[in-house]
Every structure is written in C-alpha cells, then in structure tokens.
Design a protein around this motif. Structure first.
Motif, PDB file in Angstrom:
ATOM      1  N   LYS A  43      -5.447  22.924  32.010  1.00 16.80           N
ATOM      2  CA  LYS A  43      -4.146  23.286  32.581  1.00 16.80           C
ATOM      3  C   LYS A  43      -3.132  23.536  31.479  1.00 16.80           C
ATOM      4  O   LYS A  43      -3.334  23.163  30.332  1.00 16.80           O
ATOM      5  CB  LYS A  43      -3.623  22.243  33.553  1.00 16.80           C
ATOM      6  N   ALA A  45       1.137  23.189  30.812  1.00 18.10           N
ATOM      7  CA  ALA A  45       2.368  22.569  31.301  1.00 18.10           C
ATOM      8  C   ALA A  45       3.282  23.632  31.918  1.00 18.10           C
ATOM      9  O   ALA A  45       3.197  24.808  31.562  1.00 18.10           O
ATOM     10  CB  ALA A  45       3.069  21.861  30.155  1.00 18.10           C
ATOM     11  N   ASP A  49       3.995  24.582  27.318  1.00 18.34           N
ATOM     12  CA  ASP A  49       3.657  23.806  26.132  1.00 18.34           C
ATOM     13  C   ASP A  49       3.642  22.331  26.500  1.00 18.34           C
ATOM     14  O   ASP A  49       4.646  21.835  27.009  1.00 18.34           O
ATOM     15  CB  ASP A  49       4.701  24.062  25.047  1.00 18.34           C
ATOM     16  N   GLU A  52      -3.587  21.701  28.008  1.00 23.75           N
ATOM     17  CA  GLU A  52      -4.573  20.625  28.139  1.00 23.75           C
ATOM     18  C   GLU A  52      -5.961  21.229  28.186  1.00 23.75           C
ATOM     19  O   GLU A  52      -6.230  22.120  28.993  1.00 23.75           O
ATOM     20  CB  GLU A  52      -4.307  19.802  29.396  1.00 23.75           C
ATOM     21  N   SER A  61      -4.551  17.388  24.536  1.00 25.59           N
ATOM     22  CA  SER A  61      -3.384  18.257  24.693  1.00 25.59           C
ATOM     23  C   SER A  61      -3.035  18.846  23.336  1.00 25.59           C
ATOM     24  O   SER A  61      -2.933  18.124  22.345  1.00 25.59           O
ATOM     25  CB  SER A  61      -2.186  17.473  25.236  1.00 25.59           C
TER      26      SER A  61
END
Length: 73
Positions: A43, A45, A49, A52, A61
């Motif tokens: 994924k 964010a 930034d 993940e 991350s």
C-alpha cells in the motif's frame, strides 16, 4: 529505468540495481533490498509517502526519496 517509486499497489517487482551511494545505499541493503529480490507493493500512504512493501517475508515502509534509488523491472 523504472524505480520503486513509480510502481503501483498490488505489483510484484524485481530489483535490478541500487543507484544510491554511501549510507543510504547501505541502509537499504541492510533492510534486505538487494539485486534480484522480489518486492510486493502492499500500500501507499494517503499523501503518497511512505510506501509499504513486503520483502523477504516481512513488511517494510520506505520513503519515496529512498524508493527513487531502487531500479526495478
């Protein structure tokens, strides 16, 4: 060349080369991201930034700045 920063969620990519130098490159290699390893993009964010990913069976991350130095195919 395409970098990890350009990849989309759900993709599985293979690392071709790490273009950084010094401490940043060493830190990325210490996290298990080396030439030939497969990375699954889990994924991103909401603001983009960090990213993940799953590498060698664990979640990680990565900041966009660090993802830019990881060339993929």
């Amino acid at each position: 060349m395409k970098t990890l920063k350009d990849s989309k969620v759900g993709e599985t990519v293979t690392v071709v080369k790490l273009t950084g130098a010094g401490a940043v490159k060493r830190r990325i290699m210490d996290m298990g991201i080396t030439k030939g390893v497969e990375i699954y993009i889990r994924k991103v964010a909401p603001l983009g930034d960090p990213i993940e990913v799953t590498v060698r069976g664990y979640e990680l991350s990565i900041r966009k700045a660090d993802a830019e130095i990881i060339e993929i195919k």
